[in-house]
Scaffold this motif. Structure first.
Motif, PDB file in Angstrom:
ATOM      1  N   ARG A 175       0.877  -1.175   0.000  1.00  0.00           N
ATOM      2  CA  ARG A 175       0.000   0.000   0.000  1.00  0.00           C
ATOM      3  C   ARG A 175       0.913   1.223   0.000  1.00  0.00           C
ATOM      4  O   ARG A 175       1.752   1.380   0.890  1.00  0.00           O
ATOM      5  CB  ARG A 175      -0.914   0.016   1.228  1.00  0.00           C
ATOM      6  N   LEU A 176       0.721   2.085  -0.983  1.00  0.00           N
ATOM      7  CA  LEU A 176       1.680   3.147  -1.231  1.00  0.00           C
ATOM      8  C   LEU A 176       1.190   4.499  -0.722  1.00  0.00           C
ATOM      9  O   LEU A 176      -0.012   4.779  -0.695  1.00  0.00           O
ATOM     10  CB  LEU A 176       1.962   3.245  -2.735  1.00  0.00           C
ATOM     11  N   ASN A 177       2.168   5.313  -0.328  1.00  0.00           N
ATOM     12  CA  ASN A 177       1.899   6.721  -0.036  1.00  0.00           C
ATOM     13  C   ASN A 177       2.098   7.507  -1.331  1.00  0.00           C
ATOM     14  O   ASN A 177       3.101   7.335  -2.027  1.00  0.00           O
ATOM     15  CB  ASN A 177       2.848   7.244   1.043  1.00  0.00           C
ATOM     16  N   VAL A 178       1.144   8.377  -1.659  1.00  0.00           N
ATOM     17  CA  VAL A 178       1.146   9.038  -2.953  1.00  0.00           C
ATOM     18  C   VAL A 178       1.208  10.552  -2.789  1.00  0.00           C
ATOM     19  O   VAL A 178       0.601  11.118  -1.877  1.00  0.00           O
ATOM     20  CB  VAL A 178      -0.104   8.635  -3.776  1.00  0.00           C
ATOM     21  N   ALA A 179       1.968  11.186  -3.682  1.00  0.00           N
ATOM     22  CA  ALA A 179       2.038  12.641  -3.757  1.00  0.00           C
ATOM     23  C   ALA A 179       1.581  13.074  -5.141  1.00  0.00           C
ATOM     24  O   ALA A 179       1.867  12.399  -6.142  1.00  0.00           O
ATOM     25  CB  ALA A 179       3.462  13.130  -3.489  1.00  0.00           C
ATOM     26  N   LEU A 180       0.876  14.204  -5.212  1.00  0.00           N
ATOM     27  CA  LEU A 180       0.317  14.702  -6.470  1.00  0.00           C
ATOM     28  C   LEU A 180       0.939  16.054  -6.816  1.00  0.00           C
ATOM     29  O   LEU A 180       0.947  16.968  -5.982  1.00  0.00           O
ATOM     30  CB  LEU A 180      -1.206  14.841  -6.356  1.00  0.00           C
ATOM     31  N   ILE A 181       1.440  16.179  -8.043  1.00  0.00           N
ATOM     32  CA  ILE A 181       2.065  17.419  -8.509  1.00  0.00           C
ATOM     33  C   ILE A 181       1.254  17.963  -9.678  1.00  0.00           C
ATOM     34  O   ILE A 181       1.080  17.286 -10.699  1.00  0.00           O
ATOM     35  CB  ILE A 181       3.526  17.193  -8.954  1.00  0.00           C
ATOM     36  N   ASN A 182       0.772  19.203  -9.548  1.00  0.00           N
ATOM     37  CA  ASN A 182      -0.076  19.803 -10.580  1.00  0.00           C
ATOM     38  C   ASN A 182       0.666  20.175 -11.856  1.00  0.00           C
ATOM     39  O   ASN A 182       0.102  20.125 -12.940  1.00  0.00           O
ATOM     40  CB  ASN A 182      -0.772  21.062 -10.041  1.00  0.00           C
ATOM     41  N   GLY A 183       1.919  20.568 -11.731  1.00  0.00           N
ATOM     42  CA  GLY A 183       2.668  21.024 -12.903  1.00  0.00           C
ATOM     43  C   GLY A 183       3.744  20.049 -13.317  1.00  0.00           C
ATOM     44  O   GLY A 183       3.593  18.836 -13.199  1.00  0.00           O
ATOM     45  N   ASP A 184       4.873  20.592 -13.801  1.00  0.00           N
ATOM     46  CA  ASP A 184       6.026  19.757 -14.141  1.00  0.00           C
ATOM     47  C   ASP A 184       6.846  19.470 -12.889  1.00  0.00           C
ATOM     48  O   ASP A 184       6.819  20.238 -11.926  1.00  0.00           O
ATOM     49  CB  ASP A 184       6.917  20.469 -15.165  1.00  0.00           C
ATOM     50  N   LEU A 185       7.571  18.378 -12.921  1.00  0.00           N
ATOM     51  CA  LEU A 185       8.492  18.057 -11.836  1.00  0.00           C
ATOM     52  C   LEU A 185       9.904  18.342 -12.352  1.00  0.00           C
ATOM     53  O   LEU A 185      10.611  17.471 -12.861  1.00  0.00           O
ATOM     54  CB  LEU A 185       8.350  16.601 -11.411  1.00  0.00           C
ATOM     55  N   GLY A 186      10.276  19.618 -12.250  1.00  0.00           N
ATOM     56  CA  GLY A 186      11.579  20.062 -12.733  1.00  0.00           C
ATOM     57  C   GLY A 186      11.991  21.341 -12.038  1.00  0.00           C
ATOM     58  O   GLY A 186      11.149  22.120 -11.574  1.00  0.00           O
ATOM     59  N   GLU A 187      13.280  21.585 -11.984  1.00  0.00           N
ATOM     60  CA  GLU A 187      13.807  22.745 -11.247  1.00  0.00           C
ATOM     61  C   GLU A 187      13.392  24.065 -11.878  1.00  0.00           C
ATOM     62  O   GLU A 187      13.157  25.056 -11.182  1.00  0.00           O
ATOM     63  CB  GLU A 187      15.337  22.638 -11.183  1.00  0.00           C
ATOM     64  N   SER A 188      13.252  24.102 -13.205  1.00  0.00           N
ATOM     65  CA  SER A 188      12.955  25.358 -13.893  1.00  0.00           C
ATOM     66  C   SER A 188      11.461  25.635 -14.045  1.00  0.00           C
ATOM     67  O   SER A 188      11.081  26.657 -14.618  1.00  0.00           O
ATOM     68  CB  SER A 188      13.605  25.353 -15.284  1.00  0.00           C
ATOM     69  N   TYR A 189      10.595  24.746 -13.556  1.00  0.00           N
ATOM     70  CA  TYR A 189       9.159  24.926 -13.744  1.00  0.00           C
ATOM     71  C   TYR A 189       8.624  26.044 -12.862  1.00  0.00           C
ATOM     72  O   TYR A 189       8.978  26.172 -11.688  1.00  0.00           O
ATOM     73  CB  TYR A 189       8.401  23.626 -13.421  1.00  0.00           C
ATOM     74  N   HIS A 190       7.747  26.870 -13.429  1.00  0.00           N
ATOM     75  CA  HIS A 190       7.018  27.889 -12.685  1.00  0.00           C
ATOM     76  C   HIS A 190       5.553  27.806 -13.081  1.00  0.00           C
ATOM     77  O   HIS A 190       5.223  27.545 -14.237  1.00  0.00           O
ATOM     78  CB  HIS A 190       7.562  29.289 -12.988  1.00  0.00           C
ATOM     79  N   HIS A 191       4.676  28.044 -12.137  1.00  0.00           N
ATOM     80  CA  HIS A 191       3.245  27.937 -12.394  1.00  0.00           C
ATOM     81  C   HIS A 191       2.790  29.011 -13.382  1.00  0.00           C
ATOM     82  O   HIS A 191       3.468  30.019 -13.599  1.00  0.00           O
ATOM     83  CB  HIS A 191       2.460  28.064 -11.085  1.00  0.00           C
ATOM     84  N   LEU A 192       1.632  28.788 -13.982  1.00  0.00           N
ATOM     85  CA  LEU A 192       1.069  29.707 -14.955  1.00  0.00           C
ATOM     86  C   LEU A 192       0.838  31.075 -14.305  1.00  0.00           C
ATOM     87  O   LEU A 192       0.253  31.185 -13.231  1.00  0.00           O
ATOM     88  CB  LEU A 192      -0.255  29.159 -15.498  1.00  0.00           C
ATOM     89  N   GLY A 193       1.318  32.107 -14.953  1.00  0.00           N
ATOM     90  CA  GLY A 193       1.169  33.454 -14.417  1.00  0.00           C
ATOM     91  C   GLY A 193       2.401  33.961 -13.702  1.00  0.00           C
ATOM     92  O   GLY A 193       2.483  35.147 -13.369  1.00  0.00           O
ATOM     93  N   PHE A 194       3.353  33.074 -13.472  1.00  0.00           N
ATOM     94  CA  PHE A 194       4.585  33.497 -12.812  1.00  0.00           C
ATOM     95  C   PHE A 194       5.403  34.379 -13.756  1.00  0.00           C
ATOM     96  O   PHE A 194       5.586  34.057 -14.927  1.00  0.00           O
ATOM     97  CB  PHE A 194       5.413  32.279 -12.404  1.00  0.00           C
ATOM     98  N   THR A 195       5.864  35.509 -13.246  1.00  0.00           N
ATOM     99  CA  THR A 195       6.692  36.427 -14.030  1.00  0.00           C
ATOM    100  C   THR A 195       8.053  36.546 -13.379  1.00  0.00           C
ATOM    101  O   THR A 195       8.170  36.980 -12.222  1.00  0.00           O
ATOM    102  CB  THR A 195       6.035  37.819 -14.119  1.00  0.00           C
ATOM    103  N   LYS A 196       9.057  36.153 -14.125  1.00  0.00           N
ATOM    104  CA  LYS A 196      10.412  36.231 -13.592  1.00  0.00           C
ATOM    105  C   LYS A 196      10.879  37.685 -13.555  1.00  0.00           C
ATOM    106  O   LYS A 196      10.705  38.415 -14.536  1.00  0.00           O
ATOM    107  CB  LYS A 196      11.355  35.406 -14.475  1.00  0.00           C
ATOM    108  N   PRO A 197      11.445  38.146 -12.436  1.00  0.00           N
ATOM    109  CA  PRO A 197      11.895  39.547 -12.356  1.00  0.00           C
ATOM    110  C   PRO A 197      12.920  39.859 -13.443  1.00  0.00           C
ATOM    111  O   PRO A 197      13.830  39.072 -13.714  1.00  0.00           O
ATOM    112  CB  PRO A 197      12.521  39.628 -10.958  1.00  0.00           C
ATOM    113  N   ALA A 198      12.732  41.013 -14.087  1.00  0.00           N
ATOM    114  CA  ALA A 198      13.644  41.406 -15.161  1.00  0.00           C
ATOM    115  C   ALA A 198      14.902  42.068 -14.597  1.00  0.00           C
ATOM    116  O   ALA A 198      14.873  42.700 -13.530  1.00  0.00           O
ATOM    117  CB  ALA A 198      12.923  42.369 -16.111  1.00  0.00           C
ATOM    118  N   ASN A 199      16.004  41.919 -15.329  1.00  0.00           N
ATOM    119  CA  ASN A 199      17.274  42.577 -14.981  1.00  0.00           C
ATOM    120  C   ASN A 199      17.746  42.241 -13.565  1.00  0.00           C
ATOM    121  O   ASN A 199      18.296  43.087 -12.856  1.00  0.00           O
ATOM    122  CB  ASN A 199      17.156  44.100 -15.123  1.00  0.00           C
ATOM    123  N   VAL A 200      17.487  41.011 -13.137  1.00  0.00           N
ATOM    124  CA  VAL A 200      17.939  40.574 -11.810  1.00  0.00           C
ATOM    125  C   VAL A 200      18.890  39.408 -11.993  1.00  0.00           C
ATOM    126  O   VAL A 200      18.576  38.429 -12.679  1.00  0.00           O
ATOM    127  CB  VAL A 200      16.760  40.158 -10.910  1.00  0.00           C
TER     128      VAL A 200
END
Length: 647
Positions: free
Chosen positions: A316-341
């Protein structure tokens, strides 16, 4: 891959009676629409003809069995073909059926518009009369609709004519009376053919020029949902054959409904059906005899994950659910990366490890700390992350649909998060399990195993579609979803239309009566549209062509014999309206292949799907017509021409 259009020479325009009349050969858009619609002819009716699309450049081929799939593989370089493709894509996304009807009628009514132009009918008169004709057809369909309960009663009577069947509410029904119940439990009022003359004209509006892409169009047909019995009151096993349109795959849909009912505690054959909890898994290399439905989510895994499944399948397994991608560079929809930083570190990195490696270590530590064995990800998974998880006995499965994540959240108590770093004990669910459905490790393919991931009391059901011919898998998948959504729409609308051409004949009858009323009015006094009877007759001819094509494709008659059968039916229909024992359609509804043959109540069409397909077909024709007119003349709307679409 293919081009279906040829260049059309431009002709001149001429003026008549003070109105700008466009020679039909200048309306290149309508001609292209008519040419494109011929592709739909072989996809109508019960016996659809598959097509192979071959690319001469690459040598690749693809098998298609619907207009929607065909257009996906054509070279659609002109604006009209792209507009048609967008219209069909939008309709397919919402309804999953009816694209052939939409494309055929768009071509038939487009041809009618061209003929009107050839007869020097002004564009505003064409738009007005065609909109009026559609309203007549929609009204006729509403009058000939059948409730789901009555349809089930009629279909149950066909299967057991010598026994007493249960009605939709569990009451006993005499089988000898079920045929009479099919059209309606009470005969509808006598049609009033002139009732639409004073109705407000249907406005043609262009809200977003490249359209028909919204899931809920502004003027989409909405079925008034009156208080109705619970869906459990409908015997799905009896209803499904009536909307299967001859497809054997509907048996899989019925079996999926039975599984959903049993696993949620429902009893009896009047169960539940949740199309949002259905998924498909296509597997090549197996015979079609292996096609089946399985409770849970069946997915294909790579060879690297197969050995891990063999270890986990008894736990019997313990389960985790991820809505987006499973990656270091993933950001959710609407995320804006700060410019010139730019981040600057004062510490020298002597380990040679980058941000990605650090992120993988962090996430892996969280998963192991929380004893997570299974991670379901909506998006894609970082390749390094997947390898690290497999090495630490954590099974990660990517590309899970939102409905799958939702079901596991309900059945295991897990809480879906956007980022793996947000996981906590509160977010982890329990009670999931994996098991091997089929092991392909000896076949030497990239996919070595198909596994079933499930939880207690799940309503998820997977239809496993198999074939030795990989090209058939897409067609089988489309057929399954077409059957599933026809059943879904029937239960949602709570009403159906008589199929096999019956409702179209009813609409033809109403159009002809409406034309007679219009002609009478034109003789008595001047009307606002002196060409309405001409336009409506051409529109009726297009509907006649559609009905005869459906009948001819059934293999029971030729196109000419179909036309003769329809005309004979219309003649009988005129006389039958005077007889109180006859329904407004003149005959028993839902004949099998040819009008007048076959058992009553055999075939039904979805009410809302057909109405929306007709509406979109006419909107497409009028959009192309008015666009051509605007391009050719550049004229501004004159007073009284508010229905013209300006771009």
């Amino acid at each position: 891959m293919l081009s279906v259009f040829t260049r059309v020479a431009e002709q001149e325009t001429h003026t008549m009676s003070g109105s700008t009349i466009i020679n039909q050969k200048r309306h290149i858009g309508l001609q292209k629409l008519t040419a494109l619609s011929t592709l739909a002819h072989s996809f109508l009716g019960p016996d659809k003809r598959h097509k192979f699309i071959h690319d001469d450049e690459s040598g690749d081929s693809v098998l298609v069995c619907s207009c929607f799939r065909l257009l996906q593989h054509l070279d659609l370089s002109c604006s009209v073909s792209q507009l048609v493709s967008e219209t069909l894509r939008s309709h397919q996304k919402v309804y999953h059926t009816g694209t052939g009807c939409l494309l055929f009628l768009a071509g038939a009514w487009g041809s009618a518009a061209l003929e009107c132009l050839h007869r020097d009918v002004a564009v505003p008169h064409i738009v007005s009369a065609m909109s009026e004709g559609l309203e007549v057809c929609l009204d006729a369909c509403g009058r000939s609709s059948v409730s789901v309960e009555d349809a089930v009663c009629a279909l149950a009577g066909l299967e057991a004519p010598d026994s007493v069947t249960l009605g939709p509410r569990g009451s006993k029904v005499d089988p000898s009376q079920t045929a009479a119940l099919a059209p309606s439990s009470s005969p509808p009022e006598h049609p009033r053919t002139g009732m639409l003359l004073n109705r407000k004209q249907r406005k043609i509006k262009l809200t977003h020029s490249r359209h028909f892409c919204s899931d809920e169009p502004e003027n989409s047909i909405r079925v008034p949902l009156t208080p109705s019995p619970d869906p459990k009151d409908v015997d799905i096993s009896h209803l499904a054959p009536g909307v299967s349109h001859g497809s054997e795959i509907m048996k899989l849909v019925v079996e999926a409904s039975r599984m959903q009912s049993e696993n949620t505690g429902s009893v009896g054959c009047r169960g539940v059906f949740d199309v949002n909890k259905l998924i498909t898994c296509t597997l090549s290399g197996l015979s079609e005899d292996c096609t089946c439905v399985q409770l849970g989510c069946v997915v294909q895994l790579s060879d690297e994950q197969a050995s891990l499944v063999r270890v986990l399948q008894r736990q019997r397994l313990n389960v985790a659910l991820i809505n987006g991608d499973l990656g270091e560079s993933y950001h959710h929809l609407g995320f804006t990366k700060p410019a010139n930083v730019r981040l600057v570190s004062h510490e020298l990195d002597v380990t040679g490890r980058g941000k990605e490696d650090e992120w993988i270590d962090k996430v892996l530590t969280i998963l192991l700390t929380l004893d997570v064995n299974l991670v379901l990800v909506h998006g894609v998974v970082n390749e390094k992350m997947s390898q690290q998880c497999t090495e630490h006995s954590v099974l990660v499965i990517e590309r899970m649909k939102p409905a799958i994540l939702k079901d596991f959240a309900e059945t295991t108590g897990a809480v879906a998060v956007s980022y793996a770093t947000q996981l906590s004990r509160y977010c982890v669910g329990t009670g999931a399990r994996v098991s091997t459905w089929r092991d392909f490790s000896q076949n030497g393919g990239k996919t070595s195993m198909a596994v079933n991931v499930a939880a207690d009391h799940t309503k998820l059901v997977t239809a496993i579609l198999t074939s030795h011919v990989p090209a058939k898998l897409q067609a089988l998948d489309d057929q399954f979803w077409g059957c599933a959504y026809r059943l879904h729409h029937a239960l949602e609308d709570r009403k159906l239309l008589p199929g096999a051409g019956e409702v179209e004949v009813h609409c033809l009858h109403h159009l002809h009566k409406h034309i007679e009323v219009r002609r009478g009015q034109r003789q008595d006094k001047a009307t606002d549209n002196p060409y309405s009877d001409t336009v409506l007759q051409l529109m009726a001819d297009g509907l006649m062509d559609f009905t005869s094509t459906v009948m001819a494709n059934g293999g029971q008659c030729s196109k000419m014999e179909a036309w003769t059968a329809i005309r004979n039916r219309l003649q009988r229909l005129d006389g039958c309206l005077e007889a109180p024992q006859c329904d407004p359609a003149g005959v028993r509804l839902g004949s099998s292949h040819v009008l007048g043959d076959g058992p009553a109540g055999k075939i039904y069409d979805n009410y809302r799907v057909k109405m929306e397909a007709w509406r979109r077909a006419l909107d497409l024709v009028l959009l192309v017509l008015l666009t051509d007119t605007e391009i050719i003349t550049g004229m501004e709307p004159e007073p009284g021409e508010e229905n013209i679409m300006t771009l």
